[in-house]
Design an enzyme around this catalytic site. Structure first.
Site, PDB file in Angstrom:
ATOM      1  N   SER A 245      40.821 -71.267 -27.048  1.00 24.04           N
ATOM      2  CA  SER A 245      41.799 -70.175 -27.094  1.00 24.04           C
ATOM      3  C   SER A 245      42.653 -70.102 -25.826  1.00 24.04           C
ATOM      4  O   SER A 245      42.145 -70.187 -24.706  1.00 24.04           O
ATOM      5  CB  SER A 245      41.088 -68.837 -27.306  1.00 24.04           C
ATOM      6  OG  SER A 245      42.027 -67.788 -27.192  1.00 24.04           O
ATOM      7  N   THR A 290      39.777 -63.871 -33.696  1.00 22.96           N
ATOM      8  CA  THR A 290      40.345 -65.081 -34.272  1.00 22.96           C
ATOM      9  C   THR A 290      39.404 -65.631 -35.338  1.00 22.96           C
ATOM     10  O   THR A 290      38.386 -65.013 -35.668  1.00 22.96           O
ATOM     11  CB  THR A 290      40.722 -66.089 -33.155  1.00 22.96           C
ATOM     12  OG1 THR A 290      41.362 -67.198 -33.755  1.00 22.96           O
ATOM     13  CG2 THR A 290      39.547 -66.547 -32.336  1.00 22.96           C
ATOM     14  N   LYS A 294      38.539 -62.441 -38.760  1.00 27.10           N
ATOM     15  CA  LYS A 294      39.611 -61.447 -38.931  1.00 27.10           C
ATOM     16  C   LYS A 294      39.379 -60.511 -40.119  1.00 27.10           C
ATOM     17  O   LYS A 294      39.811 -59.361 -40.088  1.00 27.10           O
ATOM     18  CB  LYS A 294      40.967 -62.154 -39.093  1.00 27.10           C
ATOM     19  CG  LYS A 294      41.489 -62.787 -37.826  1.00 27.10           C
ATOM     20  CD  LYS A 294      42.869 -63.399 -38.047  1.00 27.10           C
ATOM     21  CE  LYS A 294      43.320 -64.134 -36.804  1.00 27.10           C
ATOM     22  NZ  LYS A 294      44.667 -64.673 -36.902  1.00 27.10           N
ATOM     23  N   ASN A 315      43.644 -58.799 -36.238  1.00 24.42           N
ATOM     24  CA  ASN A 315      43.497 -59.738 -35.119  1.00 24.42           C
ATOM     25  C   ASN A 315      43.343 -58.995 -33.794  1.00 24.42           C
ATOM     26  O   ASN A 315      43.186 -59.614 -32.757  1.00 24.42           O
ATOM     27  CB  ASN A 315      44.679 -60.713 -35.055  1.00 24.42           C
ATOM     28  CG  ASN A 315      45.903 -60.076 -34.436  1.00 24.42           C
ATOM     29  OD1 ASN A 315      46.123 -58.880 -34.597  1.00 24.42           O
ATOM     30  ND2 ASN A 315      46.692 -60.861 -33.727  1.00 24.42           N
ATOM     31  N   ASP A 330      49.711 -60.156 -35.517  1.00 18.13           N
ATOM     32  CA  ASP A 330      50.270 -61.408 -36.045  1.00 18.13           C
ATOM     33  C   ASP A 330      51.547 -61.126 -36.816  1.00 18.13           C
ATOM     34  O   ASP A 330      52.487 -61.921 -36.789  1.00 18.13           O
ATOM     35  CB  ASP A 330      49.267 -62.097 -36.990  1.00 18.13           C
ATOM     36  CG  ASP A 330      48.132 -62.784 -36.235  1.00 18.13           C
ATOM     37  OD1 ASP A 330      48.315 -63.098 -35.048  1.00 18.13           O
ATOM     38  OD2 ASP A 330      47.064 -62.993 -36.839  1.00 18.13           O
ATOM     39  N   GLY A 356      47.221 -68.874 -47.533  1.00 16.28           N
ATOM     40  CA  GLY A 356      45.937 -68.503 -46.936  1.00 16.28           C
ATOM     41  C   GLY A 356      46.039 -67.181 -46.190  1.00 16.28           C
ATOM     42  O   GLY A 356      46.955 -66.380 -46.420  1.00 16.28           O
ATOM     43  N   GLY A 357      45.088 -66.979 -45.270  1.00 14.57           N
ATOM     44  CA  GLY A 357      45.036 -65.722 -44.519  1.00 14.57           C
ATOM     45  C   GLY A 357      46.291 -65.488 -43.685  1.00 14.57           C
ATOM     46  O   GLY A 357      46.829 -64.383 -43.647  1.00 14.57           O
ATOM     47  N   GLY A 471      55.544 -72.573 -33.106  1.00 20.51           N
ATOM     48  CA  GLY A 471      54.400 -71.668 -33.185  1.00 20.51           C
ATOM     49  C   GLY A 471      54.027 -70.992 -31.874  1.00 20.51           C
ATOM     50  O   GLY A 471      53.442 -69.906 -31.875  1.00 20.51           O
TER      51      GLY A 471
HETATM   52  P1  ATR Z   1      44.620 -69.586 -42.662  1.00 20.80           P
HETATM   53  O1  ATR Z   1      43.804 -68.332 -42.550  1.00 20.80           O
HETATM   54  O2  ATR Z   1      44.843 -70.252 -41.333  1.00 20.80           O
HETATM   55  O3  ATR Z   1      45.893 -69.388 -43.423  1.00 20.80           O
HETATM   56  P2  ATR Z   1      43.326 -70.714 -44.988  1.00 20.80           P
HETATM   57  O4  ATR Z   1      43.116 -69.365 -45.557  1.00 20.80           O
HETATM   58  O5  ATR Z   1      42.204 -71.707 -45.074  1.00 20.80           O
HETATM   59  O6  ATR Z   1      43.705 -70.643 -43.439  1.00 20.80           O
HETATM   60  O7  ATR Z   1      44.652 -71.351 -45.679  1.00 20.80           O
HETATM   61  C1  ATR Z   1      45.078 -72.641 -45.385  1.00 20.80           C
HETATM   62  C2  ATR Z   1      46.406 -72.901 -46.119  1.00 20.80           C
HETATM   63  O8  ATR Z   1      46.809 -74.242 -45.814  1.00 20.80           O
HETATM   64  C3  ATR Z   1      46.297 -72.819 -47.625  1.00 20.80           C
HETATM   65  O9  ATR Z   1      47.526 -72.423 -48.172  1.00 20.80           O
HETATM   66  C4  ATR Z   1      46.010 -74.271 -47.989  1.00 20.80           C
HETATM   67  O10 ATR Z   1      46.331 -74.641 -49.301  1.00 20.80           O
HETATM   68  P3  ATR Z   1      45.259 -74.436 -50.518  1.00 20.80           P
HETATM   69  O11 ATR Z   1      45.240 -72.969 -50.822  1.00 20.80           O
HETATM   70  O12 ATR Z   1      45.775 -75.276 -51.593  1.00 20.80           O
HETATM   71  O13 ATR Z   1      43.935 -74.917 -49.972  1.00 20.80           O
HETATM   72  C5  ATR Z   1      46.923 -74.982 -47.032  1.00 20.80           C
HETATM   73  N1  ATR Z   1      46.540 -76.356 -46.811  1.00 20.80           N
HETATM   74  C6  ATR Z   1      45.486 -76.790 -46.066  1.00 20.80           C
HETATM   75  N2  ATR Z   1      45.433 -78.141 -46.098  1.00 20.80           N
HETATM   76  C7  ATR Z   1      46.478 -78.563 -46.882  1.00 20.80           C
HETATM   77  C8  ATR Z   1      46.977 -79.845 -47.296  1.00 20.80           C
HETATM   78  N3  ATR Z   1      46.359 -80.974 -46.901  1.00 20.80           N
HETATM   79  N4  ATR Z   1      48.060 -79.883 -48.074  1.00 20.80           N
HETATM   80  C9  ATR Z   1      48.670 -78.741 -48.465  1.00 20.80           C
HETATM   81  N5  ATR Z   1      48.256 -77.509 -48.111  1.00 20.80           N
HETATM   82  C10 ATR Z   1      47.178 -77.424 -47.336  1.00 20.80           C
END
Ligand code: ATR
Length: 496
Positions: A245, A290, A294, A315, A330, A356-357, A471
């Protein structure tokens, strides 16, 4: 005190380590067990050599650590005590003696220490775990009237770290060193004052004399060990993993710059309930949360901000008189760099890649600001669920977010104004979340991945002439929003 424990295999090597880091260190532990090349004369001349090298009379600790305690010495107890006697005669300020040595064996060395004014650090090590009865152990470790107690044990969970803190708080031995080795013990090394320890051991970069050592520079600069006081307001970043971190460097840097006496530490957390007990005992005034906690922390929070209620993730936690307040910086951190480039988000067309999250907070923030949001995800059903859940929130958006497929995007007539990557693709420089998507050059392209900031997605967008947001901008903006909250708590100006 910052105590350098060199892993060099010769006295010359140790002296080189001391010379290279002398501005950050206040004491030196000579790990005689790690020396492959040495003789008694070298040991006798060591204090003078340190004085010549640094121009300072640094306190010196002589240690011959047994292999069973994580050291390299296979010598008999008698031989080790003989080596330590040489260190005492040479003028070392401290020697480390294991508290389980038979009293008969150490008596004459104790007398020599008394004569020479050398203080004994009575130590106990556990390189695998945590012995029972830690408080009693700490209290009974010193066998001489001016003896110092040292325990170096290995917490294997957040619960173990809590036990170590409780033992330190309950013990009555005044001069002590309490070390939690390994990743769960980091806080004992970066906030030694809170554990009653008068020094923290460290190693030069690229080496580690014991599990979990940080570098002298990190202890001095990031954690301000020389300024630290036990009563400083404490803040933490919690996660699993957490060592990577950037938050401790960010927040401690800003506390220093603003002249605030407060400390921000990383804590590896494997149990959210244990975290909250620890947060009360330390106590923590604010917590940056983190991955992966969360969502779970919300169960322990008394007041949720609208962003947290909507996204199901916090967060940032800040202590209030009637319980924890959960916030999500965030959302604000994501929007801030974008709002610098567009006058208003009302009616702009935004494409969010990922569901995702992280995506949830971003889609929420954009939709609440009036943007027309489309969500594309590898797994379409997940994007649909996200859009449905956010659209059903009590405060309906003027444009509810919708799911979009790759084919729809490729055939679309209208261009996107903003395209955001919220997936992990691009982390460590690998992967593009939408290689099939071509940029026109008019879009703002935003990637929330910050390791590295120049992801393949960002580089492709910049080549196409797009304006880009990396980012690290989001990291800084969400951290800045947290800092405002923490700073108000640290200086006592928080409102309720
Ligand atoms: P975070 O909390 O960081 O958003 P997460 O909830 O695990 O983490 O979500 C990860 C995101 O990245 C999701 O949208 C995931 O797609 P899926 O829902 O299909 O799993 C996307 N992601 C991760 N690896 C990927 C890959 N190789 N190609 C396309 N999308 C990917």
């Amino acid at each position: 005190m910052i105590c350098l424990s060199s892993t060099a295999s010769s006295i010359d090597g140790v002296l080189a380590d001391i010379a290279g880091h002398s501005r950050w260190i206040d004491a030196v532990e000579l790990r005689i067990d790690l020396l492959e090349i040495w003789d008694s004369d070298g040991l006798r001349l060591f204090p003078q050599a340190v004085l010549e090298e640094t121009g300072r009379d640094l306190p010196l600790i002589g240690t011959v650590r047994r292999s069973s305690d994580g050291g390299r010495s296979t010598a008999s107890d008698g031989e080790r005590l003989q080596i330590l006697r040489t260190a005492v005669e040479a003028g070392f300020h401290y020697i480390d003696l294991e508290a389980d040595l038979p009293p008969d064996a150490t008596r004459s060395l104790e007398a020599a220490c008394l004569t020479r004014g050398t203080r004994i650090i009575w130590s106990l090590h556990d390189i695998f775990g945590m012995p029972e009865g830690l408080t009693d152990l700490l209290d009974t470790l010193p066998r001489t009237p001016d003896g110092i107690a040292k325990i170096a044990v290995t917490p294997n969970s957040t619960e173990d770290l809590l036990r170590l803190l409780e033992a330190s708080d309950r013990c009555s031995v005044r001069e002590r060193i309490v070390v939690g080795m390994g990743p769960f013990g980091t806080v004992t090394r970066v906030a030694p004052e809170r554990f009653g320890s008068f020094l923290s051991f460290c190693s030069v970069p690229g080496s580690s004399a014991a599990p979990g050592h940080l570098t002298p520079q990190v202890l001095a600069q990031t954690y301000r060990l020389r300024d630290q006081r036990a009563g400083w307001p404490l803040f933490a970043v919690v996660g699993n993993p957490v060592a990577h971190s950037r938050s401790p460097a960010y927040h401690n840097g800003r506390f220093l710059a603003s002249g605030t006496h407060a400390l921000y530490v990383p804590i590896l957390v494997d149990s959210v309930p244990a975290l909250f007990t620890l947060a009360d005992r330390l106590p923590l005034l604010g917590i940056s949360v983190t991955i992966p906690h969360k969502q779970e922390v919300i169960k322990h929070v008394a007041h949720l901000s609208p962003e947290v209620a909507a996204t199901g993730a916090a967060n940032t936690l800040v202590r209030a008189p009637d319980g924890w307040r959960g916030l999500n910086t965030d959302v604000l951190g994501f929007l801030a760099p974008l709002e610098e480039l567009v006058e208003s988000l009302e009616g702009i067309r935004a494409l969010v890649l990922g569901a995702g999250g992280a995506s949830r907070g971003i889609v929420f923030g954009l939709a609440r600001a009036g943007a027309i949001v489309s969500v594309h995800n590898r797994t379409t059903a997940r994007a649909t669920t996200l859009c449905d859940e956010l659209s059903s929130l009590p405060d309906a958006f003027s444009h509810p977010p919708v799911t979009v497929t790759a084919a729809e995007l490729q055939n679309a007539d209208q261009r996107m104004d903003v395209i955001i990557n919220t997936t992990s693709l691009g982390m460590n420089g690998n992967g593009d979340p939408a290689p099939w998507l071509s940029f026109h050059g008019s879009e703002i392209v935003y990637d929330i991945v910050y390791t590295p900031p120049q992801t393949p997605f960002i580089m492709r967008a910049a080549e196409a002439g797009c304006r880009v947001i990396t980012g690290d901008r989001m990291f800084d903006a969400q951290a800045a929003a947290q800092f405002e909250l923490y700073s108000a708590l640290a200086t006592g100006t928080a409102d309720g």
